[in-house]
Design an enzyme around this catalytic site. Structure first.
Site, short mmCIF file in Angstrom:
data_model
loop_
_atom_site.label_atom_id
_atom_site.label_comp_id
_atom_site.label_asym_id
_atom_site.label_seq_id
_atom_site.Cartn_x
_atom_site.Cartn_y
_atom_site.Cartn_z
CG ASP A 155 23.31 -24.41 114.55
OD1 ASP A 155 23.02 -23.65 115.50
OD2 ASP A 155 24.20 -24.14 113.73
CB THR B 198 29.80 -20.64 129.10
OG1 THR B 198 30.59 -21.80 128.85
CG2 THR B 198 28.33 -21.04 129.09
CB THR C 36 25.29 -16.10 133.65
OG1 THR C 36 26.51 -15.74 134.28
CG2 THR C 36 25.05 -15.10 132.54
CG ASP C 37 27.59 -14.40 137.98
OD1 ASP C 37 28.56 -13.63 137.90
OD2 ASP C 37 27.68 -15.61 137.70
CE1 TYR D 149 27.77 -16.84 128.90
CE2 TYR D 149 28.56 -15.95 131.00
CZ TYR D 149 27.84 -16.91 130.29
OH TYR D 149 27.20 -17.92 130.96
CD1 TRP E 143 31.42 -18.18 140.10
CD2 TRP E 143 32.27 -18.69 142.11
NE1 TRP E 143 32.25 -17.15 140.48
CE2 TRP E 143 32.78 -17.44 141.71
CE3 TRP E 143 32.65 -19.20 143.35
CZ2 TRP E 143 33.67 -16.68 142.49
CZ3 TRP E 143 33.53 -18.46 144.13
CH2 TRP E 143 34.04 -17.22 143.70
#
Length: 286
Positions: A37, A63, A102-103, A126, A151
């Site tokens: 973890d 996510t 991420t974007d 997020y 994506w």
């Protein structure tokens, strides 16, 4: 032999990296939440000090955007503090670290692709938790590669496999025509990551396959390559059967990769074709 610790190895990117990694090139430590973890600081540090990795690749994340909104503490524990703990290990052991991002760290309000030099302005839990993870990595380590993509699809739960699943059970599918991004194969992203860890080109990278499309156009291409003939209906994101809380404009510019001329990502259609060919060879199983 290079020692590589892949965190979140059971996810689609961790799986893809294992698929493209030559086992003769590296000794790999694969962990997922069942084995370790990453929110438990002492456990993470102990594992790192015992195994002494040369490279840490952090693919672990919460996510699910809806889950992040419902449970922000969980999102920040995994996406931010988890990254912090791995960064502490990287600093202690002198390891390079790859932090996947991420974007969603951008607001999605632009009409032109985001470069690595654009200011972040996440509008979701997020996105904010992933930005916090990026900041911890920058704070605790200097030998880091922060890799933002979008994506992404591979083995597991993603847009491609959701479209294929629905195509097998219904005659019509409503898909967002007002969300834009660059479909990116997890394997192609994995290949880039393995290239980067062999360099000292540290910093933040945008890494997506070339080209841009809407979710609707993406679904069209998936169904065409799958030889599935169902009716596709272009709708606003709020009416899509595959809707998620994502930026409307998620297009990233691979600016740094381009100006230092070290690596070129393939076209998104060519990558999707490769993925779908493999899907067909497995009898249409994701």
């Amino acid at each position: 032999m290079l020692k590589v610790w892949i965190v979140g190895a059971g996810g689609q990117l961790g799986t893809a990296i294992n698929d493209v990694l030559d086992p003769l090139d590296a000794e790999v430590f694969n962990t997922d939440k069942e084995e370790l973890d990453i929110t438990h600081t002492d456990e993470v540090i102990s594992f790192g000090e015992i195994n002494r990795p040369d490279v840490i690749i952090n693919c672990a994340a919460v996510t699910d955007t809806a889950l992040c909104e419902e449970q922000p503490e969980l999102a920040y524990r995994v996406n931010a503090l988890g990254a912090r703990n791995l960064s502490i290990v990287a600093r202690k052991t002198g390891a390079k670290i790859v932090q996947l991002s991420t974007d969603d760290v951008f607001d999605g309000l632009s009409t032109t692709p985001y470069s690595e030099f654009d200011d972040t302005n996440p509008r979701t839990v997020y996105g904010r938790s992933k930005r916090a993870g990026e900041n911890y990595v920058k704070e605790f380590t200097h030998k880091h590669f922060i890799v933002r993509s979008n994506w992404v699809y591979g083995k597991g739960d993603n847009f491609v496999n959701s479209v294929l699943e629905k195509a097998g059970s219904q005659k019509q599918l409503s898909v967002a025509a007002d969300q834009f991004g660059s479909p990116t194969s997890a394997r192609d992203l994995g290949r880039l990551i393995l290239y980067l860890i062999g360099t000292n080109e540290y910093g933040t990278y945008h890494a997506t396959c070339k080209g841009t499309c809407s979710r609707y156009e993406f679904a069209e291409e998936i169904l065409k390559l799958a030889d599935r003939n169902i009716e596709l209906k272009p709708v606003p994101a709020r009416e899509s059967e595959l809707a998620s809380v994502r930026p409307a404009y998620a297009v990233l510019d691979n600016f740094i990769l381009r100006i230092i001329d070290v690596y070129e990502m393939p076209d998104w259609r060519a990558s999707l074709e490769e993925y779908m060919e493999e899907w067909k060879n497995k009898g249409g199983i994701g």
